[in-house]
Scaffold this motif. Structure first.
Motif, short mmCIF file in Angstrom:
data_model
loop_
_atom_site.label_atom_id
_atom_site.label_comp_id
_atom_site.label_asym_id
_atom_site.label_seq_id
_atom_site.Cartn_x
_atom_site.Cartn_y
_atom_site.Cartn_z
N UNK A 36 0.83 -1.21 0.00
CA UNK A 36 0.00 0.00 0.00
C UNK A 36 0.87 1.26 0.00
N UNK A 37 1.97 1.22 0.72
CA UNK A 37 2.89 2.36 0.80
C UNK A 37 3.43 2.72 -0.59
N UNK A 38 3.63 1.71 -1.43
CA UNK A 38 4.19 1.89 -2.77
C UNK A 38 3.14 1.94 -3.87
N UNK A 70 -9.17 1.19 -0.43
CA UNK A 70 -8.75 0.35 0.70
C UNK A 70 -7.32 0.67 1.12
N UNK A 71 -7.03 1.95 1.34
CA UNK A 71 -5.70 2.40 1.72
C UNK A 71 -5.62 2.57 3.24
N UNK A 72 -5.72 1.46 3.96
CA UNK A 72 -5.71 1.51 5.41
C UNK A 72 -4.29 1.49 5.95
N UNK A 73 -4.11 2.07 7.10
CA UNK A 73 -2.86 2.03 7.87
C UNK A 73 -1.69 2.77 7.23
N UNK A 74 -1.95 3.62 6.26
CA UNK A 74 -0.88 4.43 5.68
C UNK A 74 -1.36 5.87 5.59
N UNK A 75 -0.43 6.80 5.68
CA UNK A 75 -0.83 8.20 5.50
C UNK A 75 -1.12 8.50 4.03
#
Length: 125
Positions: free
Chosen positions: A41-43, A115-120
């Protein structure tokens, strides 16, 4: 504990708390799986066409408020110039007139839609 973490890392969205035991080895495999998912998700790179599709849905669900002098604010399109963390730019007619609550709405809608959970998520107008 969840509320404390959410307050301190509010820009990260739905933070996941994972309890593990190094001594017993419990939860380590699921933690590594979660780390791999978060790294992906970070990338993440989302195409401009998918982002514009999302934007049309978000704007249809919650209409933009009026800007200065009663003129309608328009958001023309959105793109993702960077990742790590995902950074999105919305091109609009009156960026200074868009209220903070509407920017927060767009950020949360984007997070839920992809669904971009847990990342800024960074969002610029």
């Amino acid at each position: 504990m969840q509320k404390f973490i959410s307050e301190k890392l509010g820009m990260s969205g739905n933070n996941v708390i994972k309890f593990i035991s190094a001594k017993e080895g419990e939860g380590v495999k699921s933690l590594l799986s979660l780390v791999n998912q978060t790294y992906k998700l970070w990338n993440i790179r989302i195409s401009t066409s998918k982002l514009n599709h999302w934007l049309n849905i978000a704007l249809a669900e919650h209409v933009l408020p009026l800007g200065k002098h009663g003129k309608r604010i328009t958001i023309k399109f959105v793109t993702q110039p960077k990742s790590r963390p995902p950074f999105f730019v919305l091109f609009c007619s009156q960026p200074a007139s868009i209220p903070k609550h509407y920017k927060k709405y767009l950020t949360n809608h984007l997070r839920n839609f992809f669904n971009l959970t847990s990342i800024p998520i960074r969002l610029s107008l």
